[in-house]
Design a protein around this motif. Structure first.
Motif, PDB file in Angstrom:
ATOM      1  N   UNK A 108       3.176 -16.002  11.873  1.00 23.06           N
ATOM      2  CA  UNK A 108       4.505 -15.584  11.427  1.00 23.06           C
ATOM      3  C   UNK A 108       4.585 -14.068  11.550  1.00 23.06           C
ATOM      4  N   UNK A 109       5.652 -13.624  12.198  1.00 19.40           N
ATOM      5  CA  UNK A 109       5.932 -12.194  12.316  1.00 19.40           C
ATOM      6  C   UNK A 109       7.105 -11.861  11.404  1.00 19.40           C
ATOM      7  N   UNK A 110       6.962 -10.800  10.619  1.00 24.40           N
ATOM      8  CA  UNK A 110       8.042 -10.322   9.771  1.00 24.40           C
ATOM      9  C   UNK A 110       8.505  -8.991  10.373  1.00 24.40           C
ATOM     10  N   UNK A 111       9.793  -8.937  10.717  1.00 26.58           N
ATOM     11  CA  UNK A 111      10.365  -7.804  11.430  1.00 26.58           C
ATOM     12  C   UNK A 111      11.517  -7.194  10.638  1.00 26.58           C
ATOM     13  N   UNK A 112      11.759  -5.889  10.856  1.00 23.32           N
ATOM     14  CA  UNK A 112      12.924  -5.253  10.235  1.00 23.32           C
ATOM     15  C   UNK A 112      14.108  -5.303  11.195  1.00 23.32           C
ATOM     16  N   UNK A 113      15.200  -4.657  10.825  1.00 23.08           N
ATOM     17  CA  UNK A 113      16.414  -4.670  11.644  1.00 23.08           C
ATOM     18  C   UNK A 113      16.202  -4.122  13.054  1.00 23.08           C
ATOM     19  N   UNK A 114      15.259  -3.201  13.206  1.00 24.07           N
ATOM     20  CA  UNK A 114      14.970  -2.611  14.517  1.00 24.07           C
ATOM     21  C   UNK A 114      13.861  -3.352  15.254  1.00 24.07           C
ATOM     22  N   UNK A 115      13.475  -4.524  14.731  1.00 21.50           N
ATOM     23  CA  UNK A 115      12.416  -5.376  15.280  1.00 21.50           C
ATOM     24  C   UNK A 115      11.048  -4.701  15.206  1.00 21.50           C
ATOM     25  N   UNK A 116      10.901  -3.765  14.262  1.00 19.88           N
ATOM     26  CA  UNK A 116       9.575  -3.209  13.982  1.00 19.88           C
ATOM     27  C   UNK A 116       8.772  -4.252  13.221  1.00 19.88           C
ATOM     28  N   UNK A 117       7.496  -4.342  13.536  1.00 19.96           N
ATOM     29  CA  UNK A 117       6.623  -5.301  12.864  1.00 19.96           C
ATOM     30  C   UNK A 117       6.258  -4.789  11.469  1.00 19.96           C
ATOM     31  N   UNK A 118       6.687  -5.516  10.459  1.00 23.81           N
ATOM     32  CA  UNK A 118       6.409  -5.161   9.064  1.00 23.81           C
ATOM     33  C   UNK A 118       5.108  -5.817   8.598  1.00 23.81           C
ATOM     34  N   UNK A 119       4.929  -7.090   8.967  1.00 24.35           N
ATOM     35  CA  UNK A 119       3.731  -7.821   8.542  1.00 24.35           C
ATOM     36  C   UNK A 119       3.449  -8.973   9.504  1.00 24.35           C
ATOM     37  N   UNK A 120       2.178  -9.380   9.525  1.00 23.78           N
ATOM     38  CA  UNK A 120       1.736 -10.580  10.236  1.00 23.78           C
ATOM     39  C   UNK A 120       1.114 -11.525   9.224  1.00 23.78           C
ATOM     40  N   UNK A 121       1.472 -12.782   9.313  1.00 26.24           N
ATOM     41  CA  UNK A 121       1.004 -13.823   8.394  1.00 26.24           C
ATOM     42  C   UNK A 121       0.433 -14.936   9.254  1.00 26.24           C
ATOM     43  N   UNK A 122      -0.763 -15.378   8.940  1.00 25.18           N
ATOM     44  CA  UNK A 122      -1.350 -16.529   9.632  1.00 25.18           C
ATOM     45  C   UNK A 122      -1.659 -17.584   8.588  1.00 25.18           C
ATOM     46  N   UNK A 123      -1.297 -18.816   8.892  1.00 33.45           N
ATOM     47  CA  UNK A 123      -1.547 -19.902   7.952  1.00 33.45           C
ATOM     48  C   UNK A 123      -2.015 -21.164   8.646  1.00 33.45           C
ATOM     49  N   UNK A 124      -2.846 -21.911   7.935  1.00 37.20           N
ATOM     50  CA  UNK A 124      -3.326 -23.206   8.406  1.00 37.20           C
ATOM     51  C   UNK A 124      -2.914 -24.261   7.387  1.00 37.20           C
ATOM     52  N   UNK A 125      -2.469 -25.402   7.898  1.00 34.71           N
ATOM     53  CA  UNK A 125      -2.075 -26.512   7.036  1.00 34.71           C
ATOM     54  C   UNK A 125      -2.960 -27.719   7.299  1.00 34.71           C
ATOM     55  N   UNK A 126      -3.054 -28.554   6.261  1.00 33.80           N
ATOM     56  CA  UNK A 126      -3.631 -29.883   6.383  1.00 33.80           C
ATOM     57  C   UNK A 126      -2.474 -30.849   6.529  1.00 33.80           C
ATOM     58  N   UNK A 127      -2.505 -31.656   7.586  1.00 35.30           N
ATOM     59  CA  UNK A 127      -1.445 -32.624   7.868  1.00 35.30           C
ATOM     60  C   UNK A 127      -1.863 -33.957   7.261  1.00 35.30           C
ATOM     61  N   UNK A 128      -1.158 -34.370   6.217  1.00 34.73           N
ATOM     62  CA  UNK A 128      -1.565 -35.535   5.420  1.00 34.73           C
ATOM     63  C   UNK A 128      -1.369 -36.890   6.109  1.00 34.73           C
ATOM     64  N   UNK A 129      -0.552 -36.947   7.122  1.00 29.53           N
ATOM     65  CA  UNK A 129      -0.307 -38.232   7.774  1.00 29.53           C
ATOM     66  C   UNK A 129       0.791 -39.028   7.115  1.00 29.53           C
ATOM     67  N   UNK A 130       1.408 -38.470   6.075  1.00 25.77           N
ATOM     68  CA  UNK A 130       2.546 -39.107   5.387  1.00 25.77           C
ATOM     69  C   UNK A 130       3.839 -38.495   5.925  1.00 25.77           C
ATOM     70  N   UNK A 131       4.891 -39.293   5.981  1.00 30.43           N
ATOM     71  CA  UNK A 131       6.171 -38.733   6.399  1.00 30.43           C
ATOM     72  C   UNK A 131       6.805 -37.994   5.221  1.00 30.43           C
ATOM     73  N   UNK A 132       7.614 -36.999   5.530  1.00 33.21           N
ATOM     74  CA  UNK A 132       8.316 -36.273   4.477  1.00 33.21           C
ATOM     75  C   UNK A 132       9.240 -37.210   3.725  1.00 33.21           C
ATOM     76  N   UNK A 133       9.419 -36.960   2.427  1.00 36.95           N
ATOM     77  CA  UNK A 133      10.317 -37.827   1.648  1.00 36.95           C
ATOM     78  C   UNK A 133      11.774 -37.648   2.053  1.00 36.95           C
TER      79      UNK A 133
END
Length: 133
Positions: A108-133
């Protein structure tokens, strides 16, 4: 679950709504949202609080990782703040980097109005195999 149902599902995220985050777009493995900076988003030194930036990134992480209709829950995240923001609007853009039946990783890239990079976020998820409610 189609994209309209998924968007409706994530509009129920009461914390994101409380913070002022607006979901803009989504597609399989992707999401965009914005946060218009208000005075209550600033910390004691007058810049946007890291928790506000993290919350923006976390919403698009959740949307992108659940966009396939399978329940996906974060198991690890990291954020790096590149520079501060004070005014305007922040934009978060999530992209899927890797996916398999059990795990998926997002950048995930977080950018300001001028498209300057404010922050970088990396995430990993566990996929449960269940459908969303």
């Amino acid at each position: 679950m189609n994209q309209a149902d998924l968007k409706e599902f994530f509009l129920k995220d009461r914390f994101a709504a409380h913070v002022g985050i607006e979901l803009l777009d989504m597609a399989p493995g992707r999401a965009k949202a914005k946060l218009e900076i208000k005075d209550h988003h600033r910390n004691a030194v007058g810049v946007v609080h890291g928790a506000a930036i993290f919350s923006l990134a976390d919403l698009v992480f959740a949307v992108a990782s659940n966009s396939h209709g399978t329940v996906a829950l974060g198991i690890n995240v990291a954020i790096s703040y590149m520079t501060s923001a004070r005014d305007g609007t922040l934009l978060a853009e999530a992209e899927e980097v890797s996916i398999n039946p059990k795990l998926a990783t997002y950048l995930i890239r977080i950018l300001d109005d001028d498209r300057n990079l404010i922050a970088l976020f990396q995430g990993t998820v566990y996929r449960k195999g269940e459908t969303l409610p």
